[in-house]
Structures are given as structure tokens and as C-alpha cells.
Design an enzyme around this catalytic site. Structure first.
Site, PDB file in Angstrom:
ATOM      1  N   GLU A 139       0.499  -1.107   0.346  1.00 21.95           N
ATOM      2  CA  GLU A 139       0.380   0.523  -0.171  1.00 21.95           C
ATOM      3  C   GLU A 139       1.282   1.274  -0.114  1.00 21.95           C
ATOM      4  OE1 GLU A 139      -2.803   0.275   3.145  1.00 21.95           O
ATOM      5  OE2 GLU A 139      -4.085  -1.864   2.441  1.00 21.95           O
TER       6      GLU A 139
ATOM      7  N   LYS B  79       1.904   3.887   1.723  1.00 21.76           N
ATOM      8  CA  LYS B  79       2.217   5.589   2.291  1.00 21.76           C
ATOM      9  C   LYS B  79       2.123   6.462   2.608  1.00 21.76           C
ATOM     10  CE  LYS B  79       4.591   4.960   6.727  1.00 21.76           C
ATOM     11  NZ  LYS B  79       4.490   6.118   7.330  1.00 21.76           N
TER      12      LYS B  79
HETATM   13  P1  AMP Z   1       5.794   5.603  11.068  1.00 20.98           P
HETATM   14  O1  AMP Z   1       5.036   6.971  11.695  1.00 20.98           O
HETATM   15  O2  AMP Z   1       6.442   5.915  10.484  1.00 20.98           O
HETATM   16  O3  AMP Z   1       5.994   4.041  11.858  1.00 20.98           O
HETATM   17  O4  AMP Z   1       4.699   4.669  10.243  1.00 20.98           O
HETATM   18  C1  AMP Z   1       3.435   3.887  10.726  1.00 20.98           C
HETATM   19  C2  AMP Z   1       2.704   4.798  10.272  1.00 20.98           C
HETATM   20  O5  AMP Z   1       2.498   5.482   8.528  1.00 20.98           O
HETATM   21  C3  AMP Z   1       0.955   4.582  10.949  1.00 20.98           C
HETATM   22  O6  AMP Z   1       0.734   4.363  11.898  1.00 20.98           O
HETATM   23  C4  AMP Z   1       0.187   5.412   9.717  1.00 20.98           C
HETATM   24  O7  AMP Z   1      -0.368   6.436  10.364  1.00 20.98           O
HETATM   25  C5  AMP Z   1       0.933   5.894   8.908  1.00 20.98           C
HETATM   26  N1  AMP Z   1       0.163   5.098   7.183  1.00 20.98           N
HETATM   27  C6  AMP Z   1       0.421   6.153   6.208  1.00 20.98           C
HETATM   28  N2  AMP Z   1      -0.407   4.727   5.267  1.00 20.98           N
HETATM   29  C7  AMP Z   1      -0.330   3.708   5.664  1.00 20.98           C
HETATM   30  C8  AMP Z   1      -0.970   2.602   4.978  1.00 20.98           C
HETATM   31  N3  AMP Z   1      -1.466   2.515   4.007  1.00 20.98           N
HETATM   32  N4  AMP Z   1      -1.226   1.781   6.590  1.00 20.98           N
HETATM   33  C9  AMP Z   1      -0.978   2.007   7.016  1.00 20.98           C
HETATM   34  N5  AMP Z   1      -0.510   2.608   7.500  1.00 20.98           N
HETATM   35  C10 AMP Z   1      -0.100   3.430   6.760  1.00 20.98           C
END
Ligand code: AMP
Length: 590
Positions: A250, A252
């Protein structure tokens, strides 16, 4: 339970630093509570009035408390204030003033825990003209008819400064000990906590129905689920190998994580920290009410400003302007948001969390098919590293952060970081490592003009979940902007702690300790092994070893202090260790 007894347990807790002993004291305290007051005792011990998603603030400022202590004890406000400035602890000031009270002591009333909690809740609801005086009177009433030891906690509690050194993980362990005589049922209790985010509610069910009630614990609307988190891996090959050769990939999005709960015409949105953020997203609320093919639903997505005309995603700095309380309506018109939905947890009375990803996603897509505002996240099903890599590159070109690969057969695991979600961000691929979110545990004055100014650098820590402590990993002394310097100084001065906070594990000693509360985003050149930082140094029950530290750390991010993360949501020790091994692996590959 009498409040006097609760204060007794708190005194015991304050006097010890071994976590095992603390768990024992807490468990005795929970055992001694009556059937329907354990939830209140848990909230009080956490230093809150209610779980975070209810957004109940105590409404008591330092000045209000100083006035109340003065009124209750007959000392002048100036005297109380001076004493407070000297000790830096409102509880000690209340205790000292109460010991030397100039007023004839009213016969001590034996307050129950319920009465104190009810008064604090009442104070939280008072607003408008004359509200300060009403709050002062209620607080003074409690203080004047209590013992000095009780006064200490009555003063600290509404200011969020209990200083007991007890985190969620410790409370869960103590509840386990209370119910089963062992600490290992913590995992089941954590499972229940993960789907309701309300320790008080977990305690109540445990007290009334035992472990059986906990195992049957169900997801419910308007109680946010603790979000699933993603692991990291550096290359497409490794991700595909870990996923068994096939995965959903997916896009991000770097926006606001939103957990949407809907029942009929009622919609609420919760942030990643599980605070209610409903008012920030009027267009998402309208779409959730009108467009969804579901009467009741809980799903998750990332909200992002999106330019309909050019098809571009706007940078996070622009999306974040929504944080302001004013002008949201105008912004929802000039810069509408899209919510990119990526998971489904509940729909029409059915719990979807145990259903494999592909089933959840299909049901989610069906529910969203008529909405233009809430749309499924962009994704592909990849069967080779090459496909994943191409999708990653095209997502970066579109201005996105990277990808999240998801195991097609995996359940939604609330509150956990697992390899069923693996993220790959742009930054892993270059020289720089990913940013980390660290908790500020102390600060330095620095030298020269910095010292005069009153702020020179930070001591930051990662969170060790299994030990429930904060372990230092970095000293940051350079690269602050003027704005960051003054914001940090102002906010940290308010949360100074007279000694090292119980949950901080540190060899270094900063000029001032602060309560672990604020999270900053830090970028560094690399992670190195370090004998002076405690991150990764000790395991539960073991002595010292060698820790980990950041090299050339500096603050980054749009906000100096992250408003969407609390101390326990910071990067964990485990993640730091893992990032160290990714980095080692990359430098070998290069
Ligand atoms: P990080 O904050 O770098 O640990 O990345 C995880 C975060 O990415 C999650 O908490 C979501 O807020 C965000 N996110 C954005 N797009 C997605 C997606 N397609 N699936 C899951 N999380 C996502």
C-alpha cells in the site's frame, strides 16, 4: 477505600524504585479496592480523570492550586508560591503548608477515594465567570479537612504531577498479580486494553468477572482500538522474503492517522494517540455519515490534504495547519482532505480484527464504494521484489513517503508492532537512517549565552517496553532554531523534576531532570554502540552491558514537540537495536 489509605499506598510507591516491588504494592492496593471503585483508583494512579479519548482535563492551573493551598491553610499566597518555587513540587508545598497550618484545624473528615474523585470531576466541569474561585473553594475544602500526606496527593493529582513512576505496563502487571497471583496474565489483560484503550474499564471487568471476562472482552464503538504499528526492513527483497513471496503493498501517506467510529449519524475520530480529533475533520465526518454503506463501522485511514485539480498530495506542513482550532471550516473548503482508508476493524456488529487482511480489505472497499472523500489507500498485490520496488518508486514520485507491505493472511493486531506490516520509507534507501521519536528526560544549560538563557541541550531517551522505563540514547546540543530554543525552555521548565524520575534509566546526569512527557523527532547519521547511554544496555533483572547511541543527532519535524505522540509511543529500545542491525546490514551491502 478511604483516600487516606490510597495516599498511604502512594507514599509506599514513591519510596521504592524496584519495579517488582512497585507491582506488588499496586496489586495490594487494587485488591483492597471495593468492587466498583477500582476504575477510579486506576485513573487516579495514572494521574488522569478519564481515559485519554474522553478528553477530560482537570481544569486546575498552578495558580488555582496555590490559592487553594493558601485558603486552606491560612498562609499568604506569596508564601505558598515561594515555597513552591523552591521545592518545585506542589505536593510538598501543600504538605508543608498543611503541617504548619495557621487555621484551627477543622475536624478531619475521612474522605473516601470516591468522594475525592467526584470532587475532581466536578471541578473539571466548572467554567465561566467566577469559575476560578469556585474551584479554589472546592480544592481548599478537600485540603483543609485532610491530613498533610493526603494534601500532598490532592495538590499533585489535578496538575498531572503525581510522580509515582507508574506506567500502563506496570499497572497491567499489577492487575494480573491481583487476579491470578502471577504476573503472566498481563498478556491477556493487555489484549483487552488494546481493544478499548481504557485501563479503568479493564480493571472493572477484571474485578467483576475475573479473567474469564477479560478473555471475552469485545471491541466497542467509541472506545478507540490501540493502533497496529509497522516493522521496518530496508530492501524490497527482504520484505518479499519475509512475506512469503506475495504481499499487498500500500502507498504510505504522511498525514494524520484517523480511527473513525460511526453509529448512525454519530461519528467520532481518534488520533494515533487515541485523543478525539473529530472537530478537525468536518468533511470526513460528513462523508462518513452520508457516503458509507454501513450503519456502524470502525475503520482506519490517513487524512491528507490533496489538490483535486493537479492530483498532488500536499506536504504534511500544510495538512498540519488543521491542528489550529480556528478556521477549520474555511480550510475544509479551501484545502479539502481525503481520507485514505487502509483497514477495517468492525462493521454492523461484527468484529473484523481476526479476519485475514484480504477479507477485511474487500469488505472495506465495499463500504466505501460511494465516497469520493473517503477512499481506499492505493495498493497493488506484488509477487516479486521488482514489482514492490516499482510501486515504491512511483509512490515517491507522487510525493508520498513510501510503502507499507501487508501480509494478506494476517489479522489486525491491536497495539502491536509486527512483521505483518512492514514499512519502507524513502530515507532507508539513502545515506540517512529513518527518524526516531525520542522522549525528553532532561536538559542541559550549556555554556555562555545559552546558559544565561537557561537552555542549552536535551537528554533524550527511547522507551523500553518490557522494563517500562525510558533509557537514554542521545544528547542533543546543536542545531536548534531560535523558535525551538525558546519553546523547549518554556515547556521544559514547567515539568522539571526535583530528582531523576523513577522511570528514567540514565548514567548521564543533566542539569535538570524533567518528567518523561514530551516527544521530539530526531534524525541522526547513524547508531553506534555506547557505554554511556542505557538504551539496550540492560535486560529485565540483569546488570549493565553496552548500550546504543545516536551519532550527530538533530531535531527535525514541523513541530518542536510532537503533539500526536505520548512518552510511551516513542521509539522503543527494541526498534533502536533493530535499526542498528539494518544499518549494519546496509553498510555491508553497499
Ligand atoms: P511510522 O509512523 O513511520 O511508524 O509509520 C506508520 C504510520 O504510517 C501509521 O501509523 C499510519 O499513520 C501511517 N500510514 C500511512 N499510510 C498507511 C497505510 N497504507 N497503511 C498503514 N499505515 C499507514
Amino acid at each position: 477505600m478511604l483516600f487516606k489509605e490510597l495516599a498511604g499506598y502512594y507514599e509506599e510507591l514513591e519510596a521504592v524504585s524496584s519495579r517488582l516491588t512497585m507491582v506488588g504494592i499496586l496489586s495490594e492496593m487494587f485488591k483492597a479496592s471495593e468492587l466498583d471503585e477500582i476504575d477510579k483508583i486506576i485513573y487516579m494512579t495514572e494521574g488522569v480523570l478519564a481515559p485519554p479519548f474522553e478528553g477530560v482535563e482537570s481544569g486546575v492551573a498552578e495558580k488555582t492550586m496555590i490559592d487553594a493551598i493558601a485558603m486552606a491553610t491560612g498562609h499568604s499566597k506569596a508564601d505558598v508560591e515561594n515555597e513552591y518555587r523552591a521545592s518545585g513540587d506542589i505536593g510538598l508545598s501543600a504538605m508543608a503548608a498543611s503541617r504548619k497550618s495557621r487555621l484551627k484545624r477543622i475536624a478531619q473528615k475521612q474522605f473516601t477515594v470516591r468522594e475525592i474523585y467526584a470532587s475532581m470531576r466536578k471541578i473539571a466541569t466548572i467554567s465561566g465567570v467566577g469559575s476560578k474561585l469556585s474551584k479554589v473553594r472546592l480544592l481548599a475544602d478537600m485540603i483543609s479537612s485532610s491530613s498533610p500526606a493526603e494534601a500532598k496527593y490532592i495538590a499533585r493529582y489535578p496538575l498531572g504531577q503525581l510522580r509515582l513512576g507508574v506506567g500502563d505496563a506496570t499497572i497491567l502487571e499489577a492487575l494480573s498479580l491481583m487476579a491470578t497471583g502471577e504476573r503472566k496474565s498481563k498478556a491477556d489483560l493487555e489484549g483487552a486494553f488494546n481493544i478499548c484503550s481504557d485501563l479503568g474499564a479493564v480493571g472493572l471487568v477484571l474485578r467483576k468477572e475475573g479473567m474469564e471476562g477479560i478473555r471475552k472482552f469485545k471491541v466497542s464503538l467509541f472506545k478507540p482500538i490501540r493502533p497496529q504499528l509497522a516493522e521496518r526492513l530496508p530492501t524490497a527483497e527482504e520484505i518479499m522474503k519475509r512475506m512469503g513471496g506475495k504481499a499487498a503493498v500500500e502507498q504510505k501517506y504522511d498525514g494524520f492517522r484517523c480511527q473513525v467510529h460511526k453509529k448512525g449519524k454519530t461519528v467520532k475520530i481518534y488520533s494515533r494517540r487515541l485523543e478525539e480529533t473529530t472537530q478537525m475533520f468536518p468533511e470526513v465526518i460528513a462523508a462518513a455519515i452520508h457516503d458509507l454503506d454501513a450503519e456502524s463501522i470502525i475503520f482506519e485511514g490517513e487524512a491528507l490534504a490533496y489538490n483535486d485539480v493537479t492530483g498532488e498530495f500536499l506536504p504534511f506542513q500544510e495538512t498540519i495547519q488543521r491542528k489550529r482550532k480556528h478556521g477549520i471550516k474555511a480550510m475544509s473548503e479551501s484545502m479539502p482532505l481525503r481520507l485514505f482508508a487502509f483497514d477495517l476493524m468492525y462493521m454492523e456488529g461484527k468484529d473484523y480484527m481476526g479476519i485475514p487482511y484480504s477479507g477485511r480489505r474487500a469488505a472495506l472497499e465495499r463500504a466505501l464504494r460511494n465516497s469520493k472523500t473517503i477512499i481506499p489507500s492505493g495498493r497493488i498485490i506484488a509477487t516479486s521484489p521488482g514489482e514492490l520496488e516499482r510501486f515504491f518508486e512511483s509512490s515517491i514520485e507522487e510525493g508520498l513517503e513510501g510503502i507499507v507491505a501487508k501480509d494478506l493472511s494476517s489479522a489486525y493486531t491491536a497495539g502491536a508492532r509486527k512483521f505483518s506490516w512492514i514499512k519502507m520509507k524513502r530515507s532507508y534507501k539513502g545515506e540517512l537512517s529513518d527518524t526516531v521519536d525520542l522522549v525528553i528526560v532532561g536538559y542541559y544549560l550549556g555554556r555562555g549565552s545559552r546558559a544565561e538563557f537557561g537552555f542549552g541541550g536535551l537528554l533524550c531517551a527511547a522507551y523500553n517496553k518490557s522494563r517500562d522505563v525510558f533509557e537514554t540514547v542521545s544528547r542533543i546540543g546543536t542545531g536548534f532554531t531560535e523558535k525551538q530554543l525558546s519553546e523547549l525552555k518554556e515547556r521544559l521548565e514547567k515539568i522539571r523534576s526535583s530528582g531523576k524520575p523513577v522511570r528514567v534509566d540514565s548514567i548521564l546526569k543533566p542539569d535538570f531532570w524533567v518528567e518523561p512527557k514530551y516527544v521530539v523527532v530526531v534524525r541522526a547519521d547513524e547508531i553506534t554502540r555506547s557505554p554511556t547511554h542505557t538504551c539496550g544496555m540492560r535486560r529485565q533483572g540483569e546488570g549493565g552491558g553496552i548500550g546504543y547511541a545516536l551519532r550527530f543527532p538533530r531535531l527535525v519535524g514541523d513541530e518542536t514537540i510532537r503533539s500526536d505522540k505520548g512518552a510511551e509511543e516513542a521509539t522503543t529500545t527494541e526498534e533502536i537495536v533493530e535499526m542498528f542491525s539494518i544499518q549494519k546490514h546496509l553498510s555491508i551491502a553497499r
